[in-house]
Design a protein around this motif. Structure first.
Motif, short mmCIF file in Angstrom:
data_model
loop_
_atom_site.label_atom_id
_atom_site.label_comp_id
_atom_site.label_asym_id
_atom_site.label_seq_id
_atom_site.Cartn_x
_atom_site.Cartn_y
_atom_site.Cartn_z
N ALA A 445 0.92 -1.25 -0.01
CA ALA A 445 -0.10 -0.15 0.13
C ALA A 445 0.80 1.26 0.09
O ALA A 445 0.35 2.11 -0.52
CB ALA A 445 -0.95 -0.04 1.13
N ASN A 446 2.07 1.25 0.63
CA ASN A 446 3.02 2.44 0.55
C ASN A 446 4.57 1.94 0.56
O ASN A 446 5.05 0.82 0.12
CB ASN A 446 2.57 3.18 1.77
N GLU A 447 5.04 2.94 0.68
CA GLU A 447 6.47 2.99 0.62
C GLU A 447 7.20 1.64 1.47
O GLU A 447 8.22 1.26 1.38
CB GLU A 447 7.25 4.34 0.55
N GLU A 448 6.72 2.04 2.72
CA GLU A 448 7.18 1.51 3.94
C GLU A 448 6.94 -0.05 3.76
O GLU A 448 7.97 -1.01 4.00
CB GLU A 448 6.44 1.76 5.28
N GLU A 449 5.65 -0.41 3.51
CA GLU A 449 5.43 -1.95 3.12
C GLU A 449 6.44 -2.44 2.15
O GLU A 449 6.88 -3.49 2.22
CB GLU A 449 3.93 -2.08 2.99
N TYR A 450 6.53 -1.42 0.99
CA TYR A 450 7.56 -1.79 -0.05
C TYR A 450 8.93 -2.14 0.66
O TYR A 450 9.53 -3.21 0.26
CB TYR A 450 7.49 -0.86 -1.07
N LYS A 451 9.43 -1.31 1.23
CA LYS A 451 10.72 -1.39 1.80
C LYS A 451 10.72 -2.94 2.73
O LYS A 451 12.01 -3.36 2.65
CB LYS A 451 11.22 -0.32 2.53
N ILE A 452 9.83 -3.07 3.39
CA ILE A 452 9.62 -4.24 4.51
C ILE A 452 9.92 -5.49 3.51
O ILE A 452 10.59 -6.45 3.79
CB ILE A 452 8.33 -4.40 5.11
N VAL A 453 9.36 -5.64 2.35
CA VAL A 453 9.20 -6.76 1.44
C VAL A 453 10.59 -7.03 0.66
O VAL A 453 11.31 -8.06 0.93
CB VAL A 453 8.13 -6.70 0.38
N PHE A 457 13.58 -9.77 0.61
CA PHE A 457 13.70 -10.57 -0.57
C PHE A 457 14.41 -9.45 -1.56
O PHE A 457 14.06 -8.53 -1.62
CB PHE A 457 12.36 -11.11 -1.18
N PRO A 458 15.59 -9.98 -2.14
CA PRO A 458 16.25 -9.05 -3.26
C PRO A 458 15.39 -8.97 -4.61
O PRO A 458 15.64 -9.49 -5.48
CB PRO A 458 17.59 -9.66 -3.49
N PHE A 459 14.45 -7.96 -4.61
CA PHE A 459 13.71 -7.68 -5.67
C PHE A 459 13.79 -6.30 -6.39
O PHE A 459 13.85 -5.34 -5.78
CB PHE A 459 12.07 -7.91 -5.34
N ILE A 482 10.52 -18.17 1.59
CA ILE A 482 11.11 -19.27 1.21
C ILE A 482 12.80 -18.67 1.25
O ILE A 482 13.80 -19.34 1.72
CB ILE A 482 11.01 -19.73 -0.14
N TYR A 483 13.02 -17.56 0.76
CA TYR A 483 14.33 -16.92 0.58
C TYR A 483 14.78 -16.56 2.05
O TYR A 483 15.96 -16.95 2.37
CB TYR A 483 14.24 -15.56 0.11
N ILE A 484 14.16 -16.33 2.96
CA ILE A 484 14.63 -15.93 4.39
C ILE A 484 14.84 -17.57 5.18
O ILE A 484 15.88 -17.64 5.66
CB ILE A 484 13.28 -15.40 5.31
N GLN A 485 13.95 -18.33 4.77
CA GLN A 485 14.09 -19.74 5.29
C GLN A 485 15.66 -20.50 4.83
O GLN A 485 16.32 -21.07 5.43
CB GLN A 485 13.01 -20.61 5.11
N VAL A 486 15.65 -20.15 3.45
CA VAL A 486 17.15 -20.52 2.96
C VAL A 486 18.20 -19.93 3.58
O VAL A 486 19.35 -20.65 3.86
CB VAL A 486 17.07 -20.51 1.35
N THR A 548 8.80 -19.25 -9.09
CA THR A 548 10.19 -20.11 -9.09
C THR A 548 10.80 -19.14 -10.07
O THR A 548 12.22 -19.18 -9.93
CB THR A 548 9.83 -21.36 -9.81
N THR A 549 10.42 -18.27 -10.83
CA THR A 549 11.25 -17.54 -11.85
C THR A 549 12.02 -16.39 -11.04
O THR A 549 13.04 -16.18 -11.20
CB THR A 549 10.22 -16.65 -12.63
N HIS A 550 11.41 -15.78 -9.79
CA HIS A 550 12.00 -14.87 -8.82
C HIS A 550 13.03 -15.47 -8.00
O HIS A 550 14.01 -15.25 -7.84
CB HIS A 550 10.95 -14.13 -8.27
#
Length: 798
Positions: A445-453, A457-459, A482-486, A548-550
């Motif tokens: 919804a906003n920049e803060e949520e985007y930064k959290i994601v 994960f390196p997106f 999944i990335y965090i768990q790896v 899986t692509t990401h």
């Protein structure tokens, strides 16, 4: 007569000259002679006696006067003798009276002299005996206070120095007889003390080992913390937030370690502080003095070997808790700490060869026990704690000079098992993540949520960055999880690799191998199982392909993450690569295949609800309802495929059209369908026209020309052949590349034509009375024959 007389004279001479004891044989000869010889001998004997009497008388007469004179003189002396006797008696009386006091004093002097001599003798003997008695008393006192080694020395002095001087006395003989008994008593007492000692160290082994392991761990923790504190670059290449936490933890740990070391400096305990070793020393000295040192050594080693076997025997439930392993290791460490102490404080009782042999035996048993019990561990935390215990155990015993390389080799085996338990645990975590995912793009919804994601994960997507909030990220919520768990798995693997005395390169290699296993086996298996689950629909499968692509793109960040942890550059020759690319590609291929399969299954569901009236006289004039529903479903489904790679969507669309065409063809050729009317063919043709319209509408972009329509070419040519009834053209052009009905197989045409023939026969009972029907029936028969000949020719050619 004259001859016997001289013989009698001879006998008498012998009697006179011979001892009376030997007269018997002489007298016997008197009776052995002639008769009356005895009488003549007696006469001769009487004559001899008379001659002797006369000689005696002559002699007495000759000495008689002298005898008389002597008697006279004797009588004269008699009176004087009486006087002299009286005088002597009186003198003797006076002398006796005068000497009584002297005699008494003399006897007293003699008695005193004897006493003095006896006293002197007694003193001399006592001077010889007193040291013996004193030594024996000392021996008894030493026995009483349990100073057995000194008692043996005292016995030795008694036997060699003191007792030989007074061996003639009875009490010395008693002492001599008691000394062997005392020696045996000392041996028994010392052996009893040794048994008590062995029992004591068996009970205290775990405490001794626990103390030794605690000290070794404290020392290692202090050294490691100090090294980390001075290593400025340690951990700075890790994730920023985690590195700050680690840095603050290191400082706190270092401070706490210094404080704990200051507190425990005065509390450092050794084996000697926990166990009294004096019974061993005492027993060893005693047996050495008694000449039985070898017997004692053999007994001690035999008993310790038995205790070693007991110590090495684990409890059946040891693998259930870490305390079971800790108690097992503590007992073993305590045992060998005691042996090491005995080795260094005694000479010959325990040798380095003996301890090495005992350690090798124990090490083989320990490794076998750990292999068995660790195989029962399914909890990675327990396996990690076991690894830490083994490291402390190995470091502790290595500090006492025991080789522990085989233990570190065992840790590599346990590491594989630890990885297996981690893989099982992470398999459950992955399943939970997949179960909880809604398989829809992540809304922000906003920049803060985007930064959290993106912190998880390196997106990176420049087009998406240009969009305004709110917006959606293409992947679903499971991707960052999944990335965090790896990454957490990598941290967990790193924990086991610590303290294994391995280089950074080896640790890097181990981390990459374990991560590859996680990706290629665990995550891949979870993805494959997820894809195969019945509740996963086409929308979810599309999202899985996007996910899986990401994840595949994020593999390079995982490699950088491992390199930062281990400080090993990726350009190193021996650095392994992650195989996540192939894992996610395989998962995508499986998802794509599942999409194709589910599309086909959905098409089959629509086909199954088809309800054709195969005997209808004419069509309804519009396509069947089930087919229109199917086409609408396909249109909406392919709209979802817009996020998929172009080839995937095109392949799915082509596969669906081909499967639909094949299903429709099978419906016509179904063996249970016996009759088909021309009206049914016309209705079926309307449905195929809708399929062709759908294919020509380009439901998925990217197809060239009428490529998608070719999926229905077989049906179109077959239906055209029956609708136009152009058999002459089909039969004339059969086998030619330019044939209008090139895709119509003779056997297919024959099957469908026979069904139409049977329908015509049944529905037109009076067809024989109408010329047109008769002509048509003949034409069908002719075509059937020709088709059969073509089919037979094809079979013979084949």
């Amino acid at each position: 007569m004259a001859e016997s007389l001289p013989e009698h004279d001879r006998i008498l001479q012998e009697i006179e000259s011979t001892d009376t004891a030997c007269v018997g044989p002489t007298l016997r000869s008197v009776y052995d002679d002639q008769p009356n010889a005895h009488q003549r001998f007696m006469e001769k004997l009487d004559a001899c006696i008379r001659n002797h009497d006369r000689e005696i008388e002559k002699m007495c007469n000759f000495h008689h006067q002298g005898f008389v004179d002597a008697i006279t003189e004797l009588l004269k002396v008699r009176a004087d003798a009486e006087k002299l006797k009286v005088q002597v008696t009186d003198t003797n009386r006076r002398l006796q009276d005068a000497g009584k006091e002297v005699i008494a004093q003399t006897e007293e002097i003699i008695r005193c002299r004897v006493q003095q001599r006896n006293i002197t003798t007694v003193v001399e003997k006592l001077q010889l005996c007193l040291p013996v008695l004193e030594m024996y008393s000392k021996l008894k006192e030493q026995m009483k206070v349990k100073r057995y080694y000194s008692a043996l020395k005292t016995m030795e002095q008694l036997e060699n120095l003191y007792l030989p001087r007074v061996s003639q006395y009875r009490f010395c003989q008693i002492m001599i007889e008691n000394l062997p008994k005392l020696r045996e008593e000392i041996k028994e007492i010392s052996m009893s003390d040794l048994k008590d000692f062995l029992e004591s160290i068996r009970k205290h082994s775990d405490r001794i080992g626990e103390t030794a392991m605690k000290q070794a761990q404290q020392q290692k923790t202090f050294s490691t913390t100090l090294q980390k504190h001075h290593n400025v670059n340690y951990g700075r290449n890790m994730h920023l937030g985690r590195s700050r936490i680690l840095e603050s933890r290191n400082e706190m740990t270092l401070k706490r370690t210094f404080e704990e070391d200051d507190e425990h400096d005065e509390e450092v305990l050794t084996a000697q502080d926990l166990v009294d070793f004096s019974p061993v020393y005492r027993c060893l000295h005693i047996y050495s003095v008694l000449g039985d040192g070898e017997i004692f050594e053999n007994y001690y080693r035999k008993q310790r070997r038995k205790q070693a076997r007991l110590v090495l025997q684990p409890q059946s439930s040891m693998h259930e808790t870490v305390e079971g392993y800790r108690r097992y290791f503590s007992q073993i460490v305590g045992f060998f700490v005691v042996e090491d102490h005995i080795l260094h404080v005694t000479q010959g009782l325990v040798t380095r060869t003996y301890t090495d042999e005992l350690w090798n035996m124990a090490l083989s048993k320990i490794i076998a026990v750990l292999r068995t019990h660790s195989s029962y561990c399914n909890d990675p935390d327990l396996v990690l704690e076991l690894k830490n215990l083994i490291v402390v155990f190995a470091d502790t015993l290595q500090g006492y000079g025991f080789p522990v390389n085989r233990l570190f080799d065992l840790l590599f085996e346990i590491r594989d098992q630890y990885n297996e338990t981690l893989l099982k645990k992470w398999s459950g975590l992955f399943r939970d993540i997949f179960e909880a995912d809604n398989y829809s793009p992540i809304p922000v919804a906003n920049e803060e949520e985007y930064k959290i994601v993106i912190s998880k994960f390196p997106f990176q997507d420049s087009e998406l960055d240009k969009q305004c909030f709110p917006k959606k990220l293409p992947m679903s919520q499971s991707v960052p999880q999944i990335y965090i768990q790896v990454k957490e798995f990598i941290y967990a693997s790193l924990k086991f690799s610590e303290s294994l005395h391995r280089s950074s390169t080896e640790i890097d290699d181990m981390l990459r191998k374990s991560t590859n296993l996680l990706l290629t086996r665990t995550l891949s298996s979870c993805l494959q199982n997820l894809i195969k689950k019945p509740h996963i629909g086409l929308t979810e499968l599309v999202q899985i392909i996007i996910n899986t692509t990401h994840l595949e793109l994020a593999c390079k960040y995982l490699e950088d993450f491992i390199s930062n942890i281990t400080n090993i550059s990726q350009v190193t020759v021996h650095t392994a690569r992650l195989y996540g690319l192939s894992t996610f590609k395989d998962a995508r291929h499986a998802a794509e295949g599942e999409i194709y399969t589910k599309l086909n299954q959905k098409i089959d569901e629509f086909i199954q609800i088809a309800d054709y009236d195969w005997t209808m006289s004419e069509s309804d004039g519009r396509a069947s309802g089930y087919l229109m529903d199917l086409i609408n479903f396909l249109r909406s489904t392919f709209q979802v495929f817009t996020h998929l790679p172009g080839k995937v969507a095109q392949t799915a669309c082509m596969s669906a059209c081909q499967h639909l065409s094949t299903s429709l063809m099978q419906m016509l050729l179904d063996t249970e369908l016996k009759q088909i009317s021309m009206g049914a063919i016309q209705q079926f043709n309307l449905d195929v026209i809708q399929c062709e319209l759908f294919a020509s509408s380009e439901p998925v972009p990217g197809f060239q020309g009428d490529t998608l329509q070719l999926a229905f070419i077989d049906l179109r040519q077959l239906l055209d052949l029956f609708m136009v009834w152009d058999w002459s053209t089909y039969l004339a052009d059969y086998g030619q590349a330019t044939s209008k009905y090139l895709r119509v197989n003779p056997s297919t045409a024959l099957t469908l034509l026979e069904k139409m023939r049977d329908s015509s026969k049944k529905n037109n009972i009076f067809a024989q009375f109408r010329k047109n029907d008769r002509d048509k029936q003949k034409l069908i028969e002719t075509v059937v024959k020709q088709l059969r000949s073509l089919v037979n020719g094809m079979s013979q050619h084949t």
